[in-house]
Design an enzyme around this catalytic site. Structure first.
Site, mmCIF file in Angstrom:
data_model
loop_
_atom_site.group_PDB
_atom_site.id
_atom_site.type_symbol
_atom_site.label_atom_id
_atom_site.label_comp_id
_atom_site.label_asym_id
_atom_site.label_seq_id
_atom_site.Cartn_x
_atom_site.Cartn_y
_atom_site.Cartn_z
ATOM 1 N N GLU A 248 -41.294 15.644 -2.991
ATOM 2 C CA GLU A 248 -40.929 15.621 -1.577
ATOM 3 C C GLU A 248 -42.216 15.736 -0.774
ATOM 4 O OE1 GLU A 248 -37.864 18.520 -0.551
ATOM 5 O OE2 GLU A 248 -36.850 18.137 -2.449
ATOM 6 N N GLU B 27 -34.930 23.238 -6.849
ATOM 7 C CA GLU B 27 -35.036 24.581 -6.302
ATOM 8 C C GLU B 27 -34.037 25.549 -6.916
ATOM 9 O OE1 GLU B 27 -35.165 23.574 -2.016
ATOM 10 O OE2 GLU B 27 -37.295 23.964 -2.222
HETATM 11 C C1 GAL Z 1 -36.896 21.122 0.158
HETATM 12 C C2 GAL Z 1 -35.584 20.892 -0.514
HETATM 13 C C3 GAL Z 1 -34.762 19.845 0.173
HETATM 14 C C4 GAL Z 1 -34.762 20.086 1.642
HETATM 15 C C5 GAL Z 1 -36.165 20.071 2.155
HETATM 16 C C6 GAL Z 1 -36.253 20.348 3.630
HETATM 17 O O1 GAL Z 1 -37.349 22.393 -0.129
HETATM 18 O O2 GAL Z 1 -35.742 20.519 -1.847
HETATM 19 O O3 GAL Z 1 -33.463 19.899 -0.329
HETATM 20 O O4 GAL Z 1 -34.203 21.309 1.926
HETATM 21 O O5 GAL Z 1 -36.891 21.083 1.528
HETATM 22 O O6 GAL Z 1 -35.524 19.502 4.396
#
Ligand code: GAL
Length: 958
Positions: A490, A420
């Site tokens: 993620e 990010e």
């Molecule tokens: C993503 C980010 C993580 C964390 C997650 C939400 O956008 O890469 O670091 O913030 O969201 O928990």
């Protein structure tokens, strides 16, 4: 006249990576060169600003007698009971004004001092050199040895080494390290985690004998067609490379090809070797494997991978990011025991010892650089350092420090540029540098939506429907991107109760080759152990800006106890598929691994009658190759005599492994044979109306309200329809999510404050009927609810009919009845899903069997209390002297506090047992989803407000 003071701390706001450090190189523990750990007790002085104190403290002879003590590795705010300040948690907002590269004047600064002697057997100071290594200091440090300034650096989770041989003395060496919480580097380290400064990784003095290894690069590839490995070890200093098990003894730089067993996460074969130069012996742990992007797929040793991964931050509830080896090993063991095969080191290179463990135990690693500039999103990425050439040297420095440090780990298959950080030329420069330096691995970065710089298309939290379209190659995007595989770097946001819907993702991954799996967000809740609060989260230290419990979104609790989410994930990604419909006495076994056959597993069958195992034995399963399936005949079924019957088949480790003993269960499946007979009750008893009570079979009711009072000797309190659950983090959702946030709508529509209007109590010939209207204040919607009670003299049947009226635009959180019983109720037995909780989209791991637990054991300790602990598909339960049979199966919770108390609690200690155990018997629960950062529940998991009827048969147990 105005002027700006120039202090000796200008380096703090300098965009450069620092000065004085040696070039980065591979990290290893030498076999024979001396080293001295400088971990332990240091002296500490914390100042409020970077320049509050001059550098006199670095001079030998400085009197630091009054200073406090701090443990290194460690973060000073987590020591000293708050005397040294406190932690701050923000997700992506910078906790200081955004004016790069400037940082606030208030800049907590920890002066660290350590006086040390060299051990008696330390080599002659004239012999070779000595390097001082810092493995991690947050966020910026300046270092003096014996009064000489040796440099300053940024790049918190990266190693920095300094040549110090010329400064050392046999005894009384003074090492002074000034650490600033904020620096220009902080702009590059805006990861979603606690801001925790300090010397949080090891400090080591390394002797570098004359002729010792400077840097070395192990190239060990595998040709899966020939079955051969090719080894070449490059070294800045010439030497020889030996690998006894392979009869290899070659010069550095020389290439040798021999038959080998390859390294994979499933079979992490490592060959011990040694690099010997004139002055040093360096241990090598060599894993042969070849990573390529081929046919649009990430392949290792010729085979496409399916990542069953997790994002791991480094975390310990007392030590923060200062992890010891045993904690790292605990993570790896837990991952392996829960069937995970991959880790993304979100969002920085981990302690290097963690990668040694990944090599040894077998985990695919995406090694991510220490880079995130997420806070710039608030200004449409204007001034983003990754698109500003002045910062590029710092970015390249970070890339190089990661790659050089970790390049010899076979487990590392992908380099990630960071997280990010928007897009920009700096990222492109990093990708180019990495591709050039190490062509043997692939490059990842999620923010590069067009995949200009990367070798894979990566997304986070994409909804199922979109993932499916990508799998079907129906998505758009650049030509390059369309030729690349997708990974979800993620998904499945594990905040609080959940994540829901991961089985649905896994089905997509398994159905479409282009989908190469993903990484759950995230491994561990970053709760900080706290005397009053249990575990603290954002805001608990009085931070003026914070993101609450968004920092607690892991598959394990802060103390590393597995949460139900991890148990669910283990089931969803199990290496063996075990399925059958019971129609033909066979079970279909599928090897879901990428490489290994099934010979590591032993199979067992058992046969259950009403959830009790009556027979069991071993099942012979052919050693299917990866990807193969076979139908395996099950033994003849014993007669279940009208009971519910079925097989359970389990896959267990056939032998002890490094990570779990023989017998450890890796997979299981259930094959139903005969369905359960629903409880029947012939209504034969007639209600008897007394002055204050109505009696029906074993039960009494309030004559005026029709409310249940007793069943036999058991007092029942306030049985009535219940639709409310303490909203989960996923119910509440995140403000940026596009799905409807039902947790908020439920409150808006008053589902937490439903009123129950009594319309009629009707005494019939063989029934008692209570008619009510259940509705929230301020709204016209209602649930017309009828309770119909019948009895056969011994047992009592309740049938609840619910008819929604009005314009219901929201699903219901839950639908069922709740009641209270005396707090002496403690042990609970049930036949149904267990042992842990399960909701409509989180119950893959819920196994149908007989279970028992105490009421306390039924609770899941989510750091922020919320709905939890429901057992799914329950046929019957026994609690507090009552047996309850469901028609149909139901979901069951019991707790020592009300739902309202649960919803009001912010930390676990807020929940204190009362004099009642509250029981919920639910006909349905709304799905869980992943909307705290992702999609809500899929439509099939909605609990819509629709007409419903469900029954329970109550009886007293002795
Ligand atoms: C993503 C980010 C993580 C964390 C997650 C939400 O956008 O890469 O670091 O913030 O969201 O928990």
């Amino acid at each position: 006249m105005s002027f700006r003071t120039t202090t000796a701390v200008d380096y703090v706001e300098d965009v450069s990576p620092g000065s004085g450090a040696l070039p980065p190189r591979a990290w290893y523990a030498s076999s024979d060169a001396a080293s001295l750990s400088l971990n332990g007790a240091w002296s500490l002085r914390v100042s409020a600003t970077a320049d509050a104190e001059d550098d006199a403290f670095a001079e030998p002879g400085f009197d630091f007698g009054e200073w406090a003590e701090v443990q290194v590795p460690g973060h000073w705010v987590l020591q000293g009971d708050g005397a040294f300040g406190s932690p701050i948690y923000t997700n992506h907002l910078y906790p200081f004004p955004v004016d790069p590269p400037h940082v606030p004047t208030e800049n907590p600064t920890g002066d660290h001092l350590r006086v040390f002697d060299l051990p008696a057997d330390w080599p002659d100071l004239g012999d070779g050199g000595v390097v001082l290594r810092f493995d991690g200091v947050e966020s910026c440090a300046r270092v003096w040895l014996n009064g000489t300034d040796i440099g300053e650096f940024k790049g918190s989770r990266l190693p920095h080494e300094f040549a110090v041989g010329h400064l050392l003395k046999p005894s009384g060496n003074v090492l002074a390290v000034r650490v600033h919480q904020w620096s220009a580097g902080s702009y590059l380290e805006d990861q979603d985690q606690w801001w925790l400064s300090g010397i949080f990784r090891d400090v080591t003095l390394l002797h570098r004998p004359a002729g010792s290894v400077l840097d070395h690069f192990v190239h060990a590839s595998y040709d899966h067609v020939a079955g051969e490995g090719t080894l070449r070890v490059d070294s800045d200093v010439d030497g020889r490379v030996s690998v006894p098990a392979l009869d290899i003894d070659v010069a550095t730089g020389e290439t040798v090809t021999v038959p080998v067993r390859p390294w994979t996460a499933e079979s992490p074969v490592l060959y011990d070797g040694e690099l010997v130069t004139e002055g040093e012996r360096v241990p090598l742990r060599i894993g042969f494997r070849t990573v390529v992007l081929e046919d649009g797929l990430i392949k290792v040793n010729g085979t496409p991978l399916l990542f069953k991964g997790v994002n791991r931050h480094e975390w310990h509830p007392e030590k923060g990011r200062a992890l010891d080896l045993e904690t790292m090993r605990a993570d790896v063991l837990l991952m392996k025991r829960h069937n995970l095969n991959a880790v993304r080191t979100s969002h920085y290179p981990p302690h290097p010892a963690f990668l040694d463990l990944c090599d040894e135990y077998g985990l695919w690693v995406i090694d991510e650089c220490d880079l995130e500039t997420h806070g710039f999103v608030e200004q449409a990425w204007r001034d983003n350092p990754v698109d500003d050439d002045r910062w590029t040297p710092a970015l390249l420095d970070r890339a190089a420090r990661m790659v050089e440090r970790d390049k010899n780990h076979p487990s590392v298959v992908i380099w990630s540029l960071g997280n990010e950080a928007g897009t920009g030329r700096g990222l492109t420069a990093m990708a180019e540098w990495i591709h050039d330096r190490d062509g043997s691995r692939l490059v990842h970065y999620e923010g590069d939506i067009d995949c200009r710089d990367t070798d894979m298309y990566s997304r986070m939290y994409a909804f199922h429907a979109e993932v499916e379209r990508i799998g079907e190659e129906l998505d758009g995007g650049t030509h390059k991107r369309r030729g690349l595989p997708l990974i979800l770097c993620e998904y499945g946001h594990a905040m609080g109760n959940g994540p829901g819907g991961i089985a649905d993702y896994q089905r997509l991954f398994e159905a479409h080759e282009r989908l190469q799996g993903g990484f759950i967000w995230e491994w561990i809740d970053h709760g900080i152990k706290h005397e009053e609060l249990g575990f603290a989260y954002g805001g608990d230290f009085g931070e003026e800006l914070h993101d609450g419990n968004f920092v607690c979104d892991g598959l394990v609790f802060p103390d590393r106890q597995p949460s139900p989410g991890l148990v669910e994930f283990k089931k969803v990604i199990e290496p063996v598929g075990i399925e059958g419909d019971g129609s033909d006495g066979t079970v279909r076994i599928t090897n879901k691994q990428d490489f290994a056959d099934l010979s590591a597993f032993a199979f067992e069958w058992s046969y259950q009658v009403d959830g009790e195992t009556v027979e069991s034995g071993s099942l012979s399963v052919p050693p299917l190759a990866a990807g193969e399936s076979a139908d395996v005949k099950l033994p003849g079924a014993p007669d279940g005599r009208g009971a519910e019957t079925g097989w359970t088949v389990r896959a267990l480790l056939a032998e002890d492994t490094l990570w779990a003993p023989k017998g450890h269960e890796v997979a299981w499946g259930q094959v139903a044979v005969a369905a359960r007979l629903l409880p029947s009750l012939a209504a034969s008893d007639a209600p008897v109306v007394g002055e204050r009570l109505i009696t029906l079979g074993p039960a009494t009711f309030d004559a005026r309200t029709g409310e249940l009072r007793t069943i036999g000797g058991v007092h029942v309190n306030g049985l009535r329809l219940d639709v409310w659950r303490a909203p989960t983090d996923n119910d509440d959702g995140a403000e940026w999510q596009t799905d409807t946030r039902y947790g908020l709508l439920w409150r808006k529509f008053g589902l937490h404050r439903m009123r129950h209007r009594l319309d009629a109590v009707e005494v019939g010939e063989d029934s008692l009927t209570v008619r009510t209207r259940v509705a929230p204040a301020a709204w016209e919607v209602s649930l017309s609810t009828v309770y119909r009670w019948t009895s056969d003299g011994d047992r009592l049947r309740l049938t609840v009919s619910v008819g929604p009226e009005g314009d219901w635009t929201v699903p219901l959180p839950r639908l069922g009845v709740r009641f209270g019983i005396d707090a002496s109720a403690d042990r609970v037995r049930w036949f149904g899903g267990g042992p842990g909780e399960g909701y409509p989209d989180t119950k893959s791991a819920s196994r149908i069997a007989r279970w028992d637990a105490t009421v306390d054991e039924l609770q899941t300790p989510y750091v922020r209390p919320q709905e939890n602990g429901a057992r799914a598909d329950v046929r019957w339960t026994e609690i507090g002297g009552l047996r309850i049979d469901g028609d149909p199966e139901f979901s069951f919770t019991a707790r020592r506090w009300t739902t309202e108390q649960l919803a009001a609690a912010t930390h676990l200690p807020d929940l204190t047992p009362g004099d009642t155990v509250w029981v919920n018997l639910d006909h349905g629960q709304h799905g869980i989803g992943s909307q705290s950062c992702g999609p809500g529940p899929l439509p099939q998991y909605y609990l819509r407000a629709e007409p419903a009827e469900f029954s329970f048969v109550f009886s007293e147990v002795s």
